[in-house]
Design a protein around this motif. Structure first.
Motif, PDB file in Angstrom:
ATOM      1  N   LEU A  28       0.829  -1.210   0.000  1.00 10.62           N
ATOM      2  CA  LEU A  28       0.000   0.000   0.000  1.00 10.62           C
ATOM      3  C   LEU A  28       0.861   1.256   0.000  1.00 10.62           C
ATOM      4  CD1 LEU A  28      -2.929  -1.062   2.333  1.00 10.62           C
ATOM      5  CD2 LEU A  28      -2.816  -1.022  -0.146  1.00 10.62           C
ATOM      6  N   LEU A  31       2.041   1.825  -3.501  1.00 10.50           N
ATOM      7  CA  LEU A  31       0.995   2.293  -4.408  1.00 10.50           C
ATOM      8  C   LEU A  31       0.607   3.732  -4.101  1.00 10.50           C
ATOM      9  CD1 LEU A  31      -1.287  -0.830  -4.628  1.00 10.50           C
ATOM     10  CD2 LEU A  31       0.134   0.152  -6.403  1.00 10.50           C
ATOM     11  N   LEU A 115       8.809   1.033 -12.329  1.00  5.48           N
ATOM     12  CA  LEU A 115       7.471   1.370 -11.867  1.00  5.48           C
ATOM     13  C   LEU A 115       7.218   0.801 -10.483  1.00  5.48           C
ATOM     14  CD1 LEU A 115       5.526   0.418 -15.094  1.00  5.48           C
ATOM     15  CD2 LEU A 115       6.058   2.701 -14.298  1.00  5.48           C
ATOM     16  N   GLU A 117       4.364  -0.110  -9.387  1.00  9.31           N
ATOM     17  CA  GLU A 117       3.303  -1.112  -9.458  1.00  9.31           C
ATOM     18  C   GLU A 117       3.864  -2.527  -9.492  1.00  9.31           C
ATOM     19  OE1 GLU A 117       3.343   1.537 -11.318  1.00  9.31           O
ATOM     20  OE2 GLU A 117       1.413   2.558 -11.207  1.00  9.31           O
ATOM     21  N   ILE A 118       4.975  -2.699 -10.213  1.00  6.96           N
ATOM     22  CA  ILE A 118       5.533  -4.044 -10.335  1.00  6.96           C
ATOM     23  C   ILE A 118       5.889  -4.589  -8.956  1.00  6.96           C
ATOM     24  CG2 ILE A 118       7.393  -5.395 -11.363  1.00  6.96           C
ATOM     25  CD1 ILE A 118       5.844  -4.257 -13.519  1.00  6.96           C
ATOM     26  N   LEU A 121       2.937  -5.444  -6.942  1.00  6.70           N
ATOM     27  CA  LEU A 121       2.355  -6.727  -7.354  1.00  6.70           C
ATOM     28  C   LEU A 121       3.136  -7.897  -6.770  1.00  6.70           C
ATOM     29  CD1 LEU A 121       1.315  -6.069 -11.034  1.00  6.70           C
ATOM     30  CD2 LEU A 121      -0.153  -6.532  -9.096  1.00  6.70           C
ATOM     31  N   THR A 124       1.724  -8.094  -3.291  1.00  3.20           N
ATOM     32  CA  THR A 124       0.375  -8.662  -3.203  1.00  3.20           C
ATOM     33  C   THR A 124       0.398 -10.147  -3.566  1.00  3.20           C
ATOM     34  OG1 THR A 124      -0.038  -7.890  -5.434  1.00  3.20           O
ATOM     35  CG2 THR A 124      -0.884  -6.542  -3.644  1.00  3.20           C
ATOM     36  N   SER A 151      -1.966 -11.498  -9.572  1.00  6.39           N
ATOM     37  CA  SER A 151      -0.710 -10.742  -9.575  1.00  6.39           C
ATOM     38  C   SER A 151       0.268 -11.337 -10.579  1.00  6.39           C
ATOM     39  CB  SER A 151      -0.080 -10.765  -8.188  1.00  6.39           C
ATOM     40  OG  SER A 151      -1.015 -10.448  -7.212  1.00  6.39           O
ATOM     41  N   LEU A 154      -0.562 -10.500 -14.228  1.00  2.57           N
ATOM     42  CA  LEU A 154      -0.207  -9.115 -14.549  1.00  2.57           C
ATOM     43  C   LEU A 154       1.298  -8.971 -14.706  1.00  2.57           C
ATOM     44  CD1 LEU A 154      -2.684  -7.342 -12.215  1.00  2.57           C
ATOM     45  CD2 LEU A 154      -2.587  -7.142 -14.685  1.00  2.57           C
ATOM     46  N   SER A 158       3.640  -7.734 -17.910  1.00  9.15           N
ATOM     47  CA  SER A 158       3.987  -6.362 -17.555  1.00  9.15           C
ATOM     48  C   SER A 158       4.953  -5.707 -18.522  1.00  9.15           C
ATOM     49  CB  SER A 158       4.570  -6.327 -16.151  1.00  9.15           C
ATOM     50  OG  SER A 158       5.766  -7.061 -16.109  1.00  9.15           O
TER      51      SER A 158
ATOM     52  N   VAL B 157      -7.829  -7.184  -0.938  1.00 13.28           N
ATOM     53  CA  VAL B 157      -6.527  -7.184  -1.617  1.00 13.28           C
ATOM     54  C   VAL B 157      -6.704  -7.517  -3.092  1.00 13.28           C
ATOM     55  CG1 VAL B 157      -4.234  -8.213  -1.661  1.00 13.28           C
ATOM     56  CG2 VAL B 157      -5.387  -7.867   0.508  1.00 13.28           C
ATOM     57  N   VAL B 160      -7.764  -4.546  -4.969  1.00  9.32           N
ATOM     58  CA  VAL B 160      -6.645  -3.621  -5.192  1.00  9.32           C
ATOM     59  C   VAL B 160      -5.821  -4.080  -6.385  1.00  9.32           C
ATOM     60  CG1 VAL B 160      -4.489  -2.778  -4.221  1.00  9.32           C
ATOM     61  CG2 VAL B 160      -6.513  -2.866  -2.801  1.00  9.32           C
ATOM     62  N   ILE B 161      -5.565  -5.409  -6.449  1.00  5.35           N
ATOM     63  CA  ILE B 161      -4.771  -5.921  -7.563  1.00  5.35           C
ATOM     64  C   ILE B 161      -5.466  -5.638  -8.889  1.00  5.35           C
ATOM     65  CG2 ILE B 161      -3.805  -7.978  -8.615  1.00  5.35           C
ATOM     66  CD1 ILE B 161      -3.641  -9.161  -5.860  1.00  5.35           C
ATOM     67  N   VAL B 164      -4.815  -2.037  -9.756  1.00  8.45           N
ATOM     68  CA  VAL B 164      -3.425  -1.847 -10.158  1.00  8.45           C
ATOM     69  C   VAL B 164      -3.196  -2.436 -11.541  1.00  8.45           C
ATOM     70  CG1 VAL B 164      -1.043  -2.435  -9.619  1.00  8.45           C
ATOM     71  CG2 VAL B 164      -2.611  -1.873  -7.794  1.00  8.45           C
ATOM     72  N   GLY B 165      -3.769  -3.606 -11.771  1.00  8.76           N
ATOM     73  CA  GLY B 165      -3.566  -4.269 -13.055  1.00  8.76           C
ATOM     74  C   GLY B 165      -4.126  -3.462 -14.196  1.00  8.76           C
ATOM     75  N   LEU B 168      -1.799  -0.650 -14.809  1.00  5.21           N
ATOM     76  CA  LEU B 168      -0.518  -1.100 -15.359  1.00  5.21           C
ATOM     77  C   LEU B 168      -0.644  -1.459 -16.833  1.00  5.21           C
ATOM     78  CD1 LEU B 168       2.377  -1.846 -14.434  1.00  5.21           C
ATOM     79  CD2 LEU B 168       1.561  -4.171 -14.200  1.00  5.21           C
ATOM     80  N   LEU B 169      -1.749  -2.113 -17.198  1.00  4.29           N
ATOM     81  CA  LEU B 169      -1.853  -2.620 -18.561  1.00  4.29           C
ATOM     82  C   LEU B 169      -2.398  -1.598 -19.545  1.00  4.29           C
ATOM     83  CD1 LEU B 169      -3.074  -6.277 -18.079  1.00  4.29           C
ATOM     84  CD2 LEU B 169      -0.781  -5.428 -18.471  1.00  4.29           C
ATOM     85  N   ARG B 171      -2.038   2.012 -19.068  1.00  2.00           N
ATOM     86  CA  ARG B 171      -1.407   3.328 -19.037  1.00  2.00           C
ATOM     87  C   ARG B 171      -0.437   3.495 -20.199  1.00  2.00           C
ATOM     88  NH1 ARG B 171       1.531   4.651 -13.704  1.00  2.00           N
ATOM     89  NH2 ARG B 171       2.728   2.862 -14.357  1.00  2.00           N
TER      90      ARG B 171
END
Lengths: 507, 178
Positions: A28, A31, A115, A117-118, A121, A124, A151, A154, A158, B157, B160-161, B164-165, B168-169, B171
């Motif tokens: 968190l 992010l 990033l 975000e990676i 992930l 998470t 996760s 993604l 990525s 959670v 949230v993923i 985020v996903g 991420l995919l 943007r």
């Protein structure tokens, strides 16, 4: 009206779930703060990720001692289990997160897109993995599986500049979703038969409730579907089709993550479900696990030999490793034997040591394929890119050699301790056929690792470009090699820990 | 009366489900899905699970089907897939066999479940009329915040993923914008 003033939620042991909270806090923070601020300097994303993983490891070690004195127990109304089996795997998972985040930092900075975000992930995914390995409830397990799975899909997709990464993400997503559907259907059937999703209650219901053991077709189909769901996730033959494509297409640090964290979590959860919930049907699933294990070992080892791409090679080798770990589960299905617990200890030790090996190996692959000239159009590593590595970069070549020898199971490396553990467990319960198959496959698989080593040591470098090892990757690979060697030379370090591993929480 | 409601809603569900598969136009297929989901909601009402019925209508028939329609519109309504081509030969007979097997499993499960319920009761603790109209909701809430509280938190959670996903995919980074 119902009165809610007398409602009390289940007691929460906050310390016991602190490893989870540590990872969550890290994710968190990354992010929230990451989205409000610009690019962080000094690789702080990776350091923060590693820090939350290390805190989780520290808490797990503290809990380890606690469980050692007070015994295993259930948490939060029986949804999660706290035992050394789960903690052991949790430590390995957090270690893998820390190491992979350092590898990723170098990788992303080279690609020019670092990033937050990676890293979030990764954390998470780690939460999902920690929930899975400790879950004592099929619903919680499913949610952990999805948290980890989403996760990973993604992360696999990525790298947006490579079509192969997108393809890997999509393939992984569709097949993973398919597997989850199987798993959920199995859970529904089992719930229909027993009326509970708690693993402990399942066992109680199945031993006392169902009077005619041979009249439980619905239950067995449910168990079978749960097993199919898991088999997809840990890529057992014949459910392995996605593995080589995903391992090859995904960014290499992600591959390291999928091969370590993804695999450990699914295997440990698989073992817990079958050993805690379905011991009364162990004759039935033991046979299936035997066949799956033998097939996985043979196909994984033999097909790995004919690959020319190192990432595909290692993908098949990871399939054969899963076969080895199943040997331990098969041993744990022989409930009549006095040595039935050896299988559980074997599995736990194997997954932990395997995590270090595989992160290290893919770490070296990440570094070697960093040189754009060495990668083909899809950005993946052909065997040629390892030519003469030991001559141009002796230390890196030596590290790779140690890691590959460990994967092959050479004595004095951790791989030997791991393989010896599961094969010894199989022999101890009298499952000689599987032990022989496993040993033959270990020899076949050794040829794969030998091919990479020959290419590194005996061939001349194909061109004059030398591979540079970035500092953070250096730390990751060094830690992985150190774990591999120390546990290889002093196996008692890890084997002495294992005395309580087989005591799974059931109260 | 209850039987009549059951037959009507079951017919709705089945017609809708067949419609999803048979309709060639994707928008029509998605609308058939609404019929099925609405039928399920009626069944929930018949079982006196009013809260679940409301959730079913709002979340599934409302939000999720609208999402489907969005996706169909974005991809283009006019695209027609050629269903004659079979990438895997012989998959259709196999699919028929597998679904027959699944039907057999379900029928066995229902019959055996019926038998066990007759012997031991359902074991369910259903609220009755004197608990008031909110009894279902209260029971659901207690269940979520006691027995399934971990599952509930892990779901957050998961969401949230998902966010985020999506970011991420989709943007446009500087690197991809070039």
């Amino acid at each position: 009206m119902n009165d809610l003033s007398n409602f009390f939620g289940p007691a929460v042991d906050w310390l016991a779930i602190s490893p989870l909270l540590s990872l969550l806090a890290g994710a968190l923070t990354l992010l929230l703060v990451g989205s409000l601020t610009g690019q962080w300097p000094w690789r702080l994303y990776a350091h923060l990720t590693a820090l939350s993983a290390v805190i989780a490891i520290a808490i797990s070690i503290r809990l380890w001692g606690d469980v050692g004195t007070n015994g295993a127990r259930l948490l939060i109304g029986g949804a999660l289990a706290l035992d050394q089996f789960a903690l052991f795997a949790a430590i390995a998972i957090c270690l893998a997160i820390a190491l992979v985040s350092y590898l990723t930092s170098d990788y992303l900075n080279r690609e020019g897109v670092d990033l937050p975000e990676i890293y979030a992930l990764y954390l998470t995914a780690g939460i999902g993995a920690l929930v899975m390995i400790a879950s004592n409830d099929l619903v919680v397990l499913f949610l952990g599986l999805e948290t980890l799975g989403l996760s990973l899909y993604l992360l696999a997709a990525s790298n947006r500049r490579q079509v192969s990464s997108q393809e890997a993400g999509l393939k992984y997503f569709i097949l993973g979703g398919f597997a989850s559907a199987f798993f959920l259907y199995g859970v529904a059937l089992v719930y229909g038969v027993t009326g509970s999703t708690r693993l402990i209650n399942l066992n109680a219901a199945l031993t006392s409730y169902i009077p005619v053991p041979r009249n439980d077709a619905v239950l067995l189909i449910g168990i079978g579907m749960i097993l199919i769901g898991f088999a997809f996730k840990v890529s057992l033959v014949p459910f392995q089709a996605w593995t080589p494509d995903v391992y090859q297409g995904a960014p290499t640090p992600t591959t390291a993550f999928v091969a370590s964290v993804g695999k450990i979590a699914a295997l440990v959860a698989l073992v817990r479900v079958f050993v805690v919930a379905f011991p009364s049907r162990s004759d039935d699933w033991g046979t299936i696990v035997f066949v799956l294990s033998a097939l996985t070992l043979v196909v994984g080892s033999v097909v790995a030999v004919v690959q020319t791409n190192v990432k595909r090679m290692l993908a098949y080798s990871s399939i054969s490793h899963a076969g080895f770990i199943l040997v331990g589960l098969e041993a744990a299905s022989h409930r009549a034997s006095a040595n039935v617990d050896d299988g559980l200890v074997g599995v736990a030790v194997y997954v932990v040591l395997y995590a270090a090996m595989v992160v290290g190996t893919f770490g070296v692959v990440t570094v070697v394929t960093s040189d754009q000239a060495n990668s083909d159009a899809s950005g993946s590593a052909s065997l040629d890119s390892f030519k003469g590595l030991a001559k141009s970069q002796p230390l890196l070549g030596l590290a790779m050699t140690v890691l590959l020898l460990a994967q092959a199971g050479m004595p004095l490396t951790s791989g030997f301790v791991a393989k010896f553990g599961v094969i010894q467990a199989a022999v101890a319960v009298g499952s000689y056929e599987l032990a022989v198959i496993a040993m033959v496959c270990a020899v076949i698989a050794a040829f794969v690792y030998l091919r990479i080593m020959v290419s590194m040591w005996l061939a001349d470098p194909s061109d004059s470009t030398t591979v540079k090892v970035p500092p953070l990757s250096r730390i990751s690979i060094a830690v992985a090699v150190a774990v591999t060697l120390v546990t290889g030379f002093l196996p008692s370090l890890i084997l002495d820990l294992g005395s309580n591993l087989a005591e799974l929480a059931s109260k | 009366m209850e039987f009549f409601v059951f037959v009507c809603s079951a017919l709705m569900i089945l017609v809708g489900a067949v419609g999803v598969i048979v309709r060639k136009h994707p928008v029509h297929a998605a609308l058939s899905l609404v019929l099925t989901l609405f039928g399920v909601a009626v069944l929930f009402v018949a079982q006196e699970a009013h809260f679940l019925a409301a959730v079913q209508v709002i979340v599934y028939a409302g939000a999720i089907v609208v999402l489907f329609l969005f996706v169909i519109m974005l991809l283009g309504v006019d695209r027609v897939e050629n269903l004659r081509t079979e990438p895997l030969s012989g998959q259709r007979p196999l699919a028929v066999l597998a679904s027959l097997g699944l039907v057999a499993v379900l029928i066995t499960a229902i019959l055996r479940g019926n038998q066990i319920f007759n012997e031991r009761g359902t074991g369910l603790n259903l609220p009755d009329a004197q608990d008031g109209p909110d009894a279902n909701t209260v029971q659901l809430a207690e269940s979520i915040f006691s027995q399934y509280v971990v599952a509930f938190e892990v779901t957050s959670v998961l969401l949230v993923i998902a966010v985020v996903g999506t970011v991420l995919l989709t943007r446009r980074t500087r690197a991809t914008a070039e």
